[in-house]
Design a protein around this motif. Structure first.
Motif, PDB file in Angstrom:
ATOM      1  N   MET A   1       0.245  18.527  11.606  1.00  0.00           N
ATOM      2  CA  MET A   1       0.733  18.633  12.984  1.00  0.00           C
ATOM      3  C   MET A   1       2.235  18.383  12.986  1.00  0.00           C
ATOM      4  N   GLU A   2       2.991  19.381  13.362  1.00  0.00           N
ATOM      5  CA  GLU A   2       4.445  19.257  13.349  1.00  0.00           C
ATOM      6  C   GLU A   2       4.960  18.990  14.753  1.00  0.00           C
ATOM      7  N   THR A   3       5.755  17.938  14.877  1.00  0.00           N
ATOM      8  CA  THR A   3       6.387  17.600  16.153  1.00  0.00           C
ATOM      9  C   THR A   3       7.847  17.267  15.881  1.00  0.00           C
ATOM     10  N   ALA A   4       8.572  16.976  16.933  1.00  0.00           N
ATOM     11  CA  ALA A   4       9.980  16.593  16.759  1.00  0.00           C
ATOM     12  C   ALA A   4      10.100  15.335  15.910  1.00  0.00           C
ATOM     13  N   LEU A   5       9.104  14.453  15.972  1.00  0.00           N
ATOM     14  CA  LEU A   5       9.139  13.237  15.159  1.00  0.00           C
ATOM     15  C   LEU A   5       8.942  13.541  13.680  1.00  0.00           C
ATOM     16  N   THR A   6       7.937  14.355  13.355  1.00  0.00           N
ATOM     17  CA  THR A   6       7.680  14.651  11.944  1.00  0.00           C
ATOM     18  C   THR A   6       8.862  15.392  11.322  1.00  0.00           C
ATOM     19  N   ARG A   7       9.485  16.284  12.090  1.00  0.00           N
ATOM     20  CA  ARG A   7      10.660  16.999  11.570  1.00  0.00           C
ATOM     21  C   ARG A   7      11.837  16.054  11.371  1.00  0.00           C
ATOM     22  N   LEU A   8      11.978  15.090  12.271  1.00  0.00           N
ATOM     23  CA  LEU A   8      13.120  14.176  12.215  1.00  0.00           C
ATOM     24  C   LEU A   8      13.056  13.253  11.003  1.00  0.00           C
ATOM     25  N   VAL A   9      11.878  12.689  10.729  1.00  0.00           N
ATOM     26  CA  VAL A   9      11.785  11.669   9.684  1.00  0.00           C
ATOM     27  C   VAL A   9      11.106  12.163   8.417  1.00  0.00           C
ATOM     28  N   GLY A  10      10.491  13.354   8.459  1.00  0.00           N
ATOM     29  CA  GLY A  10       9.928  13.930   7.256  1.00  0.00           C
ATOM     30  C   GLY A  10       8.559  13.431   6.869  1.00  0.00           C
ATOM     31  N   VAL A  11       7.741  13.036   7.863  1.00  0.00           N
ATOM     32  CA  VAL A  11       6.373  12.607   7.576  1.00  0.00           C
ATOM     33  C   VAL A  11       5.398  13.719   7.956  1.00  0.00           C
ATOM     34  N   ALA A  12       4.154  13.580   7.503  1.00  0.00           N
ATOM     35  CA  ALA A  12       3.156  14.623   7.746  1.00  0.00           C
ATOM     36  C   ALA A  12       2.516  14.522   9.119  1.00  0.00           C
ATOM     37  N   HIS A  13       2.364  13.292   9.619  1.00  0.00           N
ATOM     38  CA  HIS A  13       1.633  13.094  10.871  1.00  0.00           C
ATOM     39  C   HIS A  13       2.485  12.302  11.865  1.00  0.00           C
ATOM     40  N   PRO A  14       2.383  12.601  13.158  1.00  0.00           N
ATOM     41  CA  PRO A  14       3.212  11.920  14.163  1.00  0.00           C
ATOM     42  C   PRO A  14       2.647  10.553  14.555  1.00  0.00           C
ATOM     43  N   ILE A  15       2.513   9.695  13.552  1.00  0.00           N
ATOM     44  CA  ILE A  15       1.927   8.360  13.739  1.00  0.00           C
ATOM     45  C   ILE A  15       2.855   7.337  13.117  1.00  0.00           C
ATOM     46  N   VAL A  16       3.201   6.299  13.882  1.00  0.00           N
ATOM     47  CA  VAL A  16       4.115   5.258  13.426  1.00  0.00           C
ATOM     48  C   VAL A  16       3.387   3.922  13.410  1.00  0.00           C
ATOM     49  N   VAL A  32       0.577   3.094   4.824  1.00  0.00           N
ATOM     50  CA  VAL A  32       0.774   4.019   5.937  1.00  0.00           C
ATOM     51  C   VAL A  32       1.584   5.227   5.484  1.00  0.00           C
ATOM     52  N   ALA A  33       2.639   4.980   4.709  1.00  0.00           N
ATOM     53  CA  ALA A  33       3.477   6.080   4.214  1.00  0.00           C
ATOM     54  C   ALA A  33       2.665   7.027   3.342  1.00  0.00           C
ATOM     55  N   ASN A  34       1.840   6.470   2.469  1.00  0.00           N
ATOM     56  CA  ASN A  34       1.025   7.317   1.599  1.00  0.00           C
ATOM     57  C   ASN A  34      -0.041   8.078   2.375  1.00  0.00           C
ATOM     58  N   ALA A  35      -0.400   7.571   3.562  1.00  0.00           N
ATOM     59  CA  ALA A  35      -1.368   8.268   4.411  1.00  0.00           C
ATOM     60  C   ALA A  35      -0.719   9.362   5.241  1.00  0.00           C
ATOM     61  N   GLY A  36       0.611   9.473   5.195  1.00  0.00           N
ATOM     62  CA  GLY A  36       1.303  10.528   5.929  1.00  0.00           C
ATOM     63  C   GLY A  36       1.952  10.090   7.214  1.00  0.00           C
ATOM     64  N   GLY A  37       1.856   8.785   7.547  1.00  0.00           N
ATOM     65  CA  GLY A  37       2.505   8.272   8.743  1.00  0.00           C
ATOM     66  C   GLY A  37       3.839   7.624   8.398  1.00  0.00           C
ATOM     67  N   LEU A  38       4.501   7.073   9.409  1.00  0.00           N
ATOM     68  CA  LEU A  38       5.761   6.377   9.204  1.00  0.00           C
ATOM     69  C   LEU A  38       5.508   4.879   9.248  1.00  0.00           C
ATOM     70  N   GLY A  39       5.580   4.225   8.102  1.00  0.00           N
ATOM     71  CA  GLY A  39       5.447   2.772   8.043  1.00  0.00           C
ATOM     72  C   GLY A  39       6.787   2.113   8.280  1.00  0.00           C
ATOM     73  N   ILE A  40       6.781   1.009   9.032  1.00  0.00           N
ATOM     74  CA  ILE A  40       8.007   0.290   9.353  1.00  0.00           C
ATOM     75  C   ILE A  40       7.900  -1.129   8.812  1.00  0.00           C
ATOM     76  N   LEU A  41       8.801  -1.509   7.936  1.00  0.00           N
ATOM     77  CA  LEU A  41       8.834  -2.833   7.327  1.00  0.00           C
ATOM     78  C   LEU A  41       9.497  -3.821   8.282  1.00  0.00           C
ATOM     79  N   ALA A  42       8.842  -4.953   8.543  1.00  0.00           N
ATOM     80  CA  ALA A  42       9.409  -5.974   9.419  1.00  0.00           C
ATOM     81  C   ALA A  42      10.337  -6.871   8.612  1.00  0.00           C
ATOM     82  N   SER A  43      11.600  -6.954   9.015  1.00  0.00           N
ATOM     83  CA  SER A  43      12.575  -7.705   8.213  1.00  0.00           C
ATOM     84  C   SER A  43      13.061  -8.987   8.868  1.00  0.00           C
ATOM     85  N   ALA A  44      12.722  -9.221  10.121  1.00  0.00           N
ATOM     86  CA  ALA A  44      13.301 -10.352  10.850  1.00  0.00           C
ATOM     87  C   ALA A  44      12.967 -11.693  10.197  1.00  0.00           C
TER      88      ALA A  44
END
Length: 348
Positions: A1-16, A32-44
């Protein structure tokens, strides 16, 4: 599924997967990254060296794009941005609106900037400053949250900005993804749903508390740090809500002392940060102290499994979750459900 999000960040699925403190570590993010979504690492909750090590660990586990979430108001925010740039991280996510200078520095280095906002005016501000996209969290979401529901806030922001909008707050399945797309979003972000997966490092006893909770159990309280905070009403939250001001101040001071010992932050820094909070918000001193060590209250539950001593941030969607799939299973399920819903819509 291609959306503006997947095109912007280069992931397969529009899931964060959102950057949850003490939860979104290398194991969850890479899954999450290996599943095709965008994983976000918490750094705080990480030191600078810890952040660099965590980024490299994610990179060793996946070749897919991922992001790092940081606090825009952190004293060392510029140093953390430098780590992100030097380590070639694809996405920088912010829990608060970043400054124009931070956005420019990241974009000049080719990093995609995606702040999280809870109001239309904040979305408009960061869009004007050059943010590439925004995550919009409605009041249903966990942690610090606003009062406007996703179903109202999301279309309001979509209509107000010309950049991709990611919907957060109340999402856990493919139906939600299709609904968000119908509102004009480019994808969905999920926190509580990813917390409750096999790849999450949260202790099993804590996950059991979440699985047993209803939507009503994820309530908003201001007694933790003075700001609206959606979380499960556990032992500590109930104690805070029952306490008078004096007892709350003693308890807050005790927690602040624990935070100081573990983090190495001195009392002058704690008091300086507290005074800054007190000037900008009408907080009691107990709330100021708790605000300074809220990360430790989260750690007690999310890392140590001590739900009696900590807090458990949670979205209302917790009441709809009853299993612990792997991230690969979850992302696959969400996408399968989304396609099933889309296929059924023409019949209407």
């Amino acid at each position: 599924m291609e959306t503006a999000l997947t095109r912007l960040v280069g992931v397969a699925h529009p899931i964060v997967q959102t950057g949850m403190g003490w939860v979104a570590g290398p194991r969850l993010v890479s899954a999450v990254a290996n599943a095709g979504g965008l994983g976000i690492l918490a750094s705080a909750t990480m030191t600078l060296d810890g952040l660099r090590a965590a980024v490299r660990e994610v990179g060793s586990r996946t070749g897919a794009p991922f992001g790092v979430n940081l606090r825009a108001d952190a004293p060392d925010a510029a140093d953390r941005v430098r780590v992100i740039v030097e380590e070639n991280v694809r996405v920088a996510s912010f829990a608060l609106a970043p400054s124009r200078e931070l956005i420019t520095r990241l974009k000049d280095a080719g990093v995609v900037v995606i702040p999280t906002v809870g109001a239309r005016r904040h979305a408009e501000k960061v869009a004007a400053w050059g943010a590439d996209a925004v995550v919009v969290q409605g009041g249903e979401g966990g942690g610090h949250t606003g009062q406007v529901a996703t179903t109202v806030l999301l279309p309001e922001v979509v209509d107000a900005v010309g950049i991709p909008v990611v919907a957060a707050g109340g999402f856990c399945d493919g139906r939600g993804l299709v609904a968000a797309l119908a509102y004009g979003a480019a994808g969905i972000a999920m926190g509580t749903r990813f917390l409750l997966t096999q790849d999450s490092t949260v202790p099993d006893t804590v996950k059991a508390r979440y699985l047993a909770a209803s939507a009503a159990d994820a309530a908003v309280t201001t007694r933790v740090d003075g700001m609206p905070h959606r979380m499960l009403r556990g032992e500590l939250v109930r104690a805070l809500e029952r306490s008078g001001r004096a007892a709350a101040l003693v308890r807050a001071a005790r927690h602040a002392a624990s935070f100081r010992r573990l983090s190495g932050v001195g009392w002058p820094r704690l008091l300086r940060d507290g005074l800054a909070l007190k000037r900008h918000k009408e907080l009691t001193w107990s709330q100021v102290l708790l605000a300074a060590n809220t990360p430790m209250l989260l750690k007690a539950s999310m890392v140590d499994g001590r739900t009696d001593l900590g807090v458990m941030a949670s979205g209302q969607v917790v009441g709809r979750i009853d299993d612990l799939p792997s991230c690969a299973e979850l992302v696959g399920r969400v996408m399968d459900e989304a396609y099933e819903v889309l296929a059924a819509l023409p019949a209407l």
